[in-house]
Design an enzyme around this catalytic site. Sequence first.
Site, short mmCIF file in Angstrom:
data_model
loop_
_atom_site.label_atom_id
_atom_site.label_comp_id
_atom_site.label_asym_id
_atom_site.label_seq_id
_atom_site.Cartn_x
_atom_site.Cartn_y
_atom_site.Cartn_z
N GLY A 1 42.41 38.65 31.46
CA GLY A 1 43.24 39.67 31.47
C GLY A 1 43.86 40.33 30.11
O GLY A 1 43.26 39.95 29.00
N ALA B 1 46.59 39.28 28.51
CA ALA B 1 46.75 38.19 27.45
C ALA B 1 45.71 37.50 26.77
O ALA B 1 45.59 37.71 25.49
CB ALA B 1 47.74 36.89 28.06
N ALA C 1 48.88 46.04 37.44
CA ALA C 1 49.97 46.46 36.96
C ALA C 1 50.08 47.83 37.03
O ALA C 1 49.39 48.72 36.59
CB ALA C 1 50.28 45.81 35.71
N GLN C 2 51.26 48.36 37.56
CA GLN C 2 51.65 49.54 37.85
C GLN C 2 52.64 50.16 37.07
O GLN C 2 52.40 51.20 36.29
CB GLN C 2 52.28 49.91 39.39
N GLU D 1 63.58 50.52 35.93
CA GLU D 1 63.20 49.63 37.09
C GLU D 1 64.43 48.63 37.05
O GLU D 1 65.50 48.76 36.38
CB GLU D 1 61.98 49.03 36.80
N ASP E 1 45.39 28.46 38.16
CA ASP E 1 44.21 27.36 37.78
C ASP E 1 44.72 26.71 36.29
O ASP E 1 44.63 25.24 36.11
CB ASP E 1 42.90 27.96 37.33
N HIS F 1 58.71 40.47 44.71
CA HIS F 1 58.89 41.76 44.69
C HIS F 1 59.43 42.00 45.89
O HIS F 1 58.92 41.85 47.01
CB HIS F 1 57.58 42.40 44.14
N ARG G 1 65.47 41.99 41.02
CA ARG G 1 64.56 41.99 41.96
C ARG G 1 65.12 40.71 43.13
O ARG G 1 64.86 40.86 44.29
CB ARG G 1 63.19 41.49 41.58
N HIS H 1 55.43 37.35 43.65
CA HIS H 1 54.85 38.48 42.71
C HIS H 1 54.53 38.19 41.31
O HIS H 1 53.53 38.45 40.51
CB HIS H 1 55.87 39.61 42.78
N GLU I 1 50.89 35.09 31.73
CA GLU I 1 51.77 34.90 33.21
C GLU I 1 51.47 33.34 33.17
O GLU I 1 52.69 32.38 33.81
CB GLU I 1 51.42 35.23 34.23
N ARG J 1 62.38 37.19 36.03
CA ARG J 1 61.89 38.26 34.80
C ARG J 1 62.40 39.40 35.22
O ARG J 1 62.40 40.22 36.11
CB ARG J 1 60.24 38.28 34.96
N SER K 1 56.76 41.47 31.46
CA SER K 1 55.58 40.36 31.38
C SER K 1 54.57 41.21 30.48
O SER K 1 53.79 40.41 29.64
CB SER K 1 55.28 40.14 32.73
C1 LIG Z 1 50.51 44.49 41.58
C2 LIG Z 1 51.18 44.22 40.19
C3 LIG Z 1 52.03 44.88 39.55
C4 LIG Z 1 52.65 44.58 38.38
N1 LIG Z 1 53.23 45.52 37.64
C5 LIG Z 1 53.61 45.01 36.23
C6 LIG Z 1 54.38 45.90 35.60
O1 LIG Z 1 54.35 47.16 35.81
N2 LIG Z 1 54.69 45.66 34.61
C7 LIG Z 1 54.57 44.15 33.93
O2 LIG Z 1 55.21 43.88 32.80
N3 LIG Z 1 54.11 43.15 34.73
C8 LIG Z 1 53.64 43.74 35.68
N4 LIG Z 1 52.99 42.74 36.66
C9 LIG Z 1 52.85 41.38 36.06
C10 LIG Z 1 51.69 41.45 35.11
O3 LIG Z 1 50.63 42.20 35.43
C11 LIG Z 1 51.10 40.30 34.91
O4 LIG Z 1 52.00 39.08 34.51
C12 LIG Z 1 50.27 40.30 33.59
O5 LIG Z 1 49.20 40.99 33.59
C13 LIG Z 1 49.35 38.91 33.25
O6 LIG Z 1 48.40 38.87 32.48
P1 LIG Z 1 47.61 37.64 32.15
O7 LIG Z 1 46.60 38.04 31.38
O8 LIG Z 1 48.57 36.51 31.77
O9 LIG Z 1 46.83 37.36 33.51
P2 LIG Z 1 45.86 38.15 34.46
O10 LIG Z 1 45.79 39.56 34.13
O11 LIG Z 1 46.11 37.73 35.91
O12 LIG Z 1 44.42 37.55 33.93
C14 LIG Z 1 44.04 36.35 34.51
C15 LIG Z 1 42.34 36.03 33.98
O13 LIG Z 1 42.19 34.70 34.13
C16 LIG Z 1 41.07 34.44 35.03
N5 LIG Z 1 41.10 33.30 35.38
C17 LIG Z 1 41.95 32.67 35.99
N6 LIG Z 1 41.69 31.36 36.35
C18 LIG Z 1 40.51 31.08 35.74
C19 LIG Z 1 39.66 29.97 35.67
N7 LIG Z 1 39.90 28.55 36.33
N8 LIG Z 1 38.44 30.25 34.95
C20 LIG Z 1 38.38 31.20 34.51
N9 LIG Z 1 38.89 32.29 34.66
C21 LIG Z 1 39.98 32.30 35.09
C22 LIG Z 1 41.27 35.60 35.96
O14 LIG Z 1 39.85 35.96 36.25
C23 LIG Z 1 41.69 36.99 35.01
O15 LIG Z 1 40.62 37.44 34.39
C24 LIG Z 1 52.41 43.21 37.75
C25 LIG Z 1 51.52 42.25 38.84
C26 LIG Z 1 51.12 42.56 39.90
C27 LIG Z 1 50.45 41.65 40.59
#
Ligand SMILES: Cc1cc2nc3c(=O)[nH]c(=O)nc-3n(C[C@H](O)[C@H](O)[C@H](O)COP(=O)(O)OP(=O)(O)OC[C@H]3O[C@@H](n4cnc5c(N)ncnc54)[C@H](O)[C@@H]3O)c2cc1C
Length: 512
Positions: free
Chosen positions: A13, A15, A50-51, A118, A217, A238, A285, A346, A370, A381, A386
């Site tokens: 993702g 991060a 993320a929207q 927001e 995970d 949310h 929220r 959320h 996250e 949050r 995030s």
């Molecule tokens: C609908 C929605 C809207 C949002 N809107 C906003 C916003 O407007 N602004 C904001 O700041 N935040 C928002 N958020 C929160 C934000 O999107 C997330 O907190 C952030 O994108 C997390 O990024 P990440 O890279 O940590 O995780 P993720 O983007 O969830 O990526 C996790 C990755 O890990 C992989 N993975 C997981 N477990 C394993 C495993 N065991 N083995 C291998 N791969 C694995 C997944 O396949 C994925 O690729 C929103 C969240 C949602 C659900």
Amino acid sequence: MNAALDVIVVGGGIAGMAFATRLVDRNDQQPVRVRIFSKAAVEASNSFAAQGGVAAVMRLEDSFEQHIRDTMNVGAGRNDPDVVRLVVGEGPAMIRSMIDLGAHFDSDATGRLQLAREGGHSMARVVHHRDRTGEEIVRVLQARVRSSPHIEVIEPQRALDLLVEGEGTDRQCRGIRAMDLRSGDVMDHFASLVVLATGGAGQVYERTTNPIGATGDGVAMAIRADVDLRDMAFVQFHPTALHTTEPGPAFLISEAVRGAGARLSAPDGRPLMKAIHDMGDLAPRNVIARAIHREMQLTGSSHLWLDASPMGVARFAMEFPAIEKRCREMGIVAGRDRIPVVPAAHYMCGGIRTDDSGRTALKGLFALGECASSGLHGADRLASNSLLEALVIPKRAAGIVFTSAPIEKLRSSRPYRENWLSRRTSAIVTRALGSLRHAMSTHVGIIREEGGMLHTLCIIAMLERQIAPIWNRRRWSPELIDLRDLLVVARSITSAALAEPASMGAHYVEVK
Ligand SMILES: Cc1cc2nc3c(=O)[nH]c(=O)nc-3n(C[C@H](O)[C@H](O)[C@H](O)COP(=O)(O)OP(=O)(O)OC[C@H]3O[C@@H](n4cnc5c(N)ncnc54)[C@H](O)[C@@H]3O)c2cc1C
């Protein structure tokens, strides 16, 4: 030529990709090879969904002090003030650097960024790309990942556990055990450094905005490896997911819709938030989610309403095209008709405890995004903080990796077991997933109560006993692997919630 630093990132993702791309930018300091293991395509991540946008101080009338205050207010003061100051302070430069990398954020005719407001923000400061900001940032980062000869994406691979060696203070993470989700083969992969970036755990609840892969995970792997966590009691709900009877992730109606003038109303048309909080529909929220939950309980209704008519149909379609499209599919004209909404799990505010640069308590292990708890969010949050965190902390992590990870001759990957994958899910597993989610939603959700939480711990223990023999048979379906992790995460959330007797932020306990 120096030996290459070998890094495994679990999770592709924002991060994970932000870290990988920032690290290979430093390739001139030290050769580096990054392998991103991901269990699913990035389109299935929280990042892609993320929207709203990214919060940052971009106007003279705004200030770091105000963004810091808003973050701490929503986090109920549980935040780490140094981390808050640091992340907020890096916001404007991070937005500029994303623009330099090719991200398109909405701006007016003069090129000035348009900012949305927001919940919990005292002013408009959310930088966005329509209502698809995550997708836009993913696009930019993914292009960089794909064009780098030093980054390899290995997919679909599910990390199952961390490989840890040594005792006491010598304990060190050496790699991961992962299953190839196509062949079912389980391999041990070694690295100088492992970075967990596995996202959230919304799937522990019945209704969530998170995609099906958000099963916690990384947190579960960290718990099994005895790595410190923080603030797991705090799960953000949310207030406004679209109410439907369809199964699967709940579609989010971004808070920016309320920021643009939409108002929540009770079944009888009464404005909901006016009398409850002085920030009205833009209160934190947790306040709004609780107000909706209570109103639904009181009136017995399955949802409340969001009235976006003050915005009008044309403006709604222009500013929120993805939401407008989803509403249209349900026969709702957004900006004219009321939209049925309901709270949904959320965001996981806590996670694997890290410092301000992603370092965990275990040598050789970082955690980002996250699944991590850097101390930014505290007890809840602030909206759109995030994505900011998922960009800022990985950049800092990339800056210190060369001094934190040992460069040593690496062992090559070795098979652990062949084909442990089962395509068939047993009915017991499906039932157990349902029971777990139901207990978590009823007793460890928006409003909690001690007896219910204790009861949930009993259910978790019973389900663990039930699945142990299935697990030991070593034919694992993806659902069984999910359940194993979700049980660990659910226990952690519930135990942490029980250890917090007072209500704070997203954790609300009712005394009976
Ligand atoms: C609908 C929605 C809207 C949002 N809107 C906003 C916003 O407007 N602004 C904001 O700041 N935040 C928002 N958020 C929160 C934000 O999107 C997330 O907190 C952030 O994108 C997390 O990024 P990440 O890279 O940590 O995780 P993720 O983007 O969830 O990526 C996790 C990755 O890990 C992989 N993975 C997981 N477990 C394993 C495993 N065991 N083995 C291998 N791969 C694995 C997944 O396949 C994925 O690729 C929103 C969240 C949602 C659900």
